[in-house]
Structures are given as C-alpha cells and as structure tokens.
Design an enzyme around this catalytic site. Sequence first.
Site, PDB file in Angstrom:
ATOM      1  N   ASP A   8       0.952  -1.083  -0.054  1.00  0.00           N
ATOM      2  CA  ASP A   8      -0.147  -0.011   0.033  1.00  0.00           C
ATOM      3  C   ASP A   8       0.855   1.402   0.084  1.00  0.00           C
ATOM      4  O   ASP A   8       2.160   1.090   0.492  1.00  0.00           O
ATOM      5  CB  ASP A   8      -0.913  -0.044   1.441  1.00  0.00           C
ATOM      6  CG  ASP A   8      -1.631   1.325   1.341  1.00  0.00           C
ATOM      7  OD1 ASP A   8      -2.277   1.583   0.535  1.00  0.00           O
ATOM      8  OD2 ASP A   8      -1.656   1.834   2.639  1.00  0.00           O
ATOM      9  N   ASP A  10       0.008   4.928   0.675  1.00  0.00           N
ATOM     10  CA  ASP A  10      -0.260   6.051   1.947  1.00  0.00           C
ATOM     11  C   ASP A  10      -0.282   5.384   3.331  1.00  0.00           C
ATOM     12  O   ASP A  10      -1.052   4.401   3.524  1.00  0.00           O
ATOM     13  CB  ASP A  10      -1.532   6.804   1.599  1.00  0.00           C
ATOM     14  CG  ASP A  10      -1.685   7.563   0.169  1.00  0.00           C
ATOM     15  OD1 ASP A  10      -1.697   8.807   0.243  1.00  0.00           O
ATOM     16  OD2 ASP A  10      -1.929   6.739  -0.722  1.00  0.00           O
ATOM     17  N   ARG A  48     -11.535   8.300  -2.920  1.00  0.00           N
ATOM     18  CA  ARG A  48     -12.011   9.967  -2.868  1.00  0.00           C
ATOM     19  C   ARG A  48     -13.445   9.953  -2.613  1.00  0.00           C
ATOM     20  O   ARG A  48     -13.870  10.862  -1.764  1.00  0.00           O
ATOM     21  CB  ARG A  48     -11.466  10.431  -4.154  1.00  0.00           C
ATOM     22  CG  ARG A  48     -11.265  12.098  -4.081  1.00  0.00           C
ATOM     23  CD  ARG A  48     -10.770  12.690  -5.223  1.00  0.00           C
ATOM     24  NE  ARG A  48      -9.446  12.148  -5.550  1.00  0.00           N
ATOM     25  CZ  ARG A  48      -8.641  12.388  -6.826  1.00  0.00           C
ATOM     26  NH1 ARG A  48      -9.517  12.971  -7.749  1.00  0.00           N
ATOM     27  NH2 ARG A  48      -7.827  11.723  -7.024  1.00  0.00           N
ATOM     28  N   SER A 115      -5.080   5.265  -4.374  1.00  0.00           N
ATOM     29  CA  SER A 115      -5.022   6.621  -4.854  1.00  0.00           C
ATOM     30  C   SER A 115      -4.822   6.883  -6.432  1.00  0.00           C
ATOM     31  O   SER A 115      -4.011   6.057  -6.905  1.00  0.00           O
ATOM     32  CB  SER A 115      -3.797   7.151  -4.251  1.00  0.00           C
ATOM     33  OG  SER A 115      -3.579   8.602  -4.640  1.00  0.00           O
ATOM     34  N   ASN A 117      -3.373   9.377  -7.239  1.00  0.00           N
ATOM     35  CA  ASN A 117      -2.341  10.357  -7.143  1.00  0.00           C
ATOM     36  C   ASN A 117      -1.082   9.473  -7.015  1.00  0.00           C
ATOM     37  O   ASN A 117      -0.015  10.035  -6.488  1.00  0.00           O
ATOM     38  CB  ASN A 117      -2.277  11.296  -6.154  1.00  0.00           C
ATOM     39  CG  ASN A 117      -3.518  12.346  -6.395  1.00  0.00           C
ATOM     40  OD1 ASN A 117      -3.534  12.970  -7.474  1.00  0.00           O
ATOM     41  ND2 ASN A 117      -4.219  12.328  -5.677  1.00  0.00           N
ATOM     42  N   ASP A 169      -1.621  -0.494   6.102  1.00  0.00           N
ATOM     43  CA  ASP A 169      -1.762  -0.013   7.373  1.00  0.00           C
ATOM     44  C   ASP A 169      -3.321   0.408   7.554  1.00  0.00           C
ATOM     45  O   ASP A 169      -3.586   0.923   8.670  1.00  0.00           O
ATOM     46  CB  ASP A 169      -0.985   1.248   7.443  1.00  0.00           C
ATOM     47  CG  ASP A 169      -1.562   2.388   6.540  1.00  0.00           C
ATOM     48  OD1 ASP A 169      -2.032   2.049   5.243  1.00  0.00           O
ATOM     49  OD2 ASP A 169      -1.997   3.623   6.909  1.00  0.00           O
TER      50      ASP A 169
HETATM   51  C1  G6P Z   1      -5.571   5.833   0.004  1.00  0.00           C
HETATM   52  C2  G6P Z   1      -5.786   6.915   1.165  1.00  0.00           C
HETATM   53  C3  G6P Z   1      -7.029   7.308   1.252  1.00  0.00           C
HETATM   54  C4  G6P Z   1      -7.507   8.010  -0.287  1.00  0.00           C
HETATM   55  C5  G6P Z   1      -7.201   7.226  -1.224  1.00  0.00           C
HETATM   56  C6  G6P Z   1      -7.605   7.806  -2.725  1.00  0.00           C
HETATM   57  O1  G6P Z   1      -5.820   4.763  -0.045  1.00  0.00           O
HETATM   58  O2  G6P Z   1      -5.286   6.268   2.014  1.00  0.00           O
HETATM   59  O3  G6P Z   1      -7.094   8.120   2.198  1.00  0.00           O
HETATM   60  O4  G6P Z   1      -8.813   8.536   0.092  1.00  0.00           O
HETATM   61  O5  G6P Z   1      -6.106   6.860  -1.314  1.00  0.00           O
HETATM   62  O6  G6P Z   1      -6.813   8.713  -2.750  1.00  0.00           O
HETATM   63  P1  G6P Z   1      -6.604  10.101  -3.956  1.00  0.00           P
HETATM   64  O7  G6P Z   1      -5.372  10.367  -3.909  1.00  0.00           O
HETATM   65  O8  G6P Z   1      -7.226   9.145  -5.194  1.00  0.00           O
HETATM   66  O9  G6P Z   1      -7.589  11.116  -3.610  1.00  0.00           O
HETATM   67 MG    MG Z   2      -2.867   2.964   3.696  1.00  0.00          MG
END
Ligand code: G6P
Ligand code: MG
Length: 213
Positions: A8, A10, A48, A115, A117, A169
Amino acid sequence: KYQAVIFDLDGVICSTDTYHYQAWKAIADELKIPFNETINHRLRGVSRMESFEIILEKYDKEMSREEKVSWTEKKNEIYKELLKNMSPADLSEEVKSTLDALREKGLLLAIGSSSKNAGFILGQLGLGEYFDAVSDGNNITKSKPDPEVFVKAAQFIGKEPEVCLVVEDAKAGVEAAKAGGMDCAAIGDAVKCGMAEHNLSTFADLLQVVQES
Ligand code: G6P
Ligand code: MG
C-alpha cells in the site's frame, strides 16, 4: 514462500495523512461540516468519493452527484498542491533500505494503492521508476476492501496471489488482501484489527517475515 511484495502507498511507503486532512478540512469548512482527525482516520484506504460520502454523513442537506464530483475535484486540487511539498527527503532511510534488500533477495515489488495520485506521489519521492508494477486508483473500479487493486498488481507482475505478501496500514486494505487470497503484513493501525498473518512493529521487520517464510 513469498516471491513478491505488494505495498500500500499512503501510510506504508510514505505519510500523506496530514495533506489529506488539510485538503478535506478546507472543503468541510467551506460546507460548514464538522471534520476532525477521527473522521480523517476513517478515510484511510477508502476512495476519494467514498471519503467524501463519509464526510457528508454530518451534512444535513441534499447534494447532487455533480456537486459531489465538483467538491472532490476541488479537494484534489488542494491536495495536489500540498503534495508538491513532498520530496525524496520524505522517503525514510528504513523504507528505502528495506525495499532495496527485498529486491536484492530477488523479490518483485509492486504498489497496490486506491489513490489516483500514486504515480505523482512516487515521482515526488524519487521512486517514479522503482517498482516493478503500480496498481492504483486509475486501474480499478472498486476500491478496498474489494481485492481488485491487489489482484491487478499480482497480474501486472505475473505472480499467483499465494506467493504475494501485501503490506497494509488500514483495515480495509487487510480485508482486501484476504479477499484476494493473499497473506498480509499489517503495520501501524492495521495491527489492531488482528486479521493479518504477520504484524510488523517496524517496516524493517518485513525482511525477517520474508526470510522466515
Ligand atoms: C489512499 C488513502 C485514502 C485516499 C485514497 C484515494 O487509499 O489512504 O485516504 O482517500 O487513497 O486517494 P486519491 O489520491 O485518489 O484522492
Ligand atoms: Mg494506507
């Protein structure tokens, strides 16, 4: 046993929690919705839009789909601006040396992140070309706890789920790994859920887990 490790991003490779918090807080403030660290915590590993739905639990008005899309886009603009603060200095020595050691042992290394991003963050950390595969929010239709992101990661590196170890996590991520038929090493908060095969007190513990497998 393990031939590949799927990480993972983040909360495992790096910490983006405060940036997510600041960006969501700005949106929540504008909508006059109460938002705090406890609610932010529930957004880990969640997509998101699902994150925004959780924030909207405390919103007493109706909101159209288009409005929701527009607010989440706005959140992402703020978030991406904050991510520009990230640099290779945000990659800890421990994480980098553990990744290098795993690779030296011949393991394939992949990212499995909800994510969209992920690519940008990896670039900021100086890991743009590092992983053998990146499966992220851009190549999935269902986010964790659905196993799709990890199943795709395993496919990208050409490995069966049984030989992949997921590092997570968040509880939603541990559930996703299990649902995908993969073992999981929990770190940080995910340890508490007690669902993972391995529990790490430090990232470097991963080496021992792989060695003993
Ligand atoms: C990860 C983070 C989340 C977040 C998700 C989407 O899983 O732990 O907190 O909401 O990514 O992220 P993004 O960057 O696409 O908004
Ligand atoms: Mg995570």
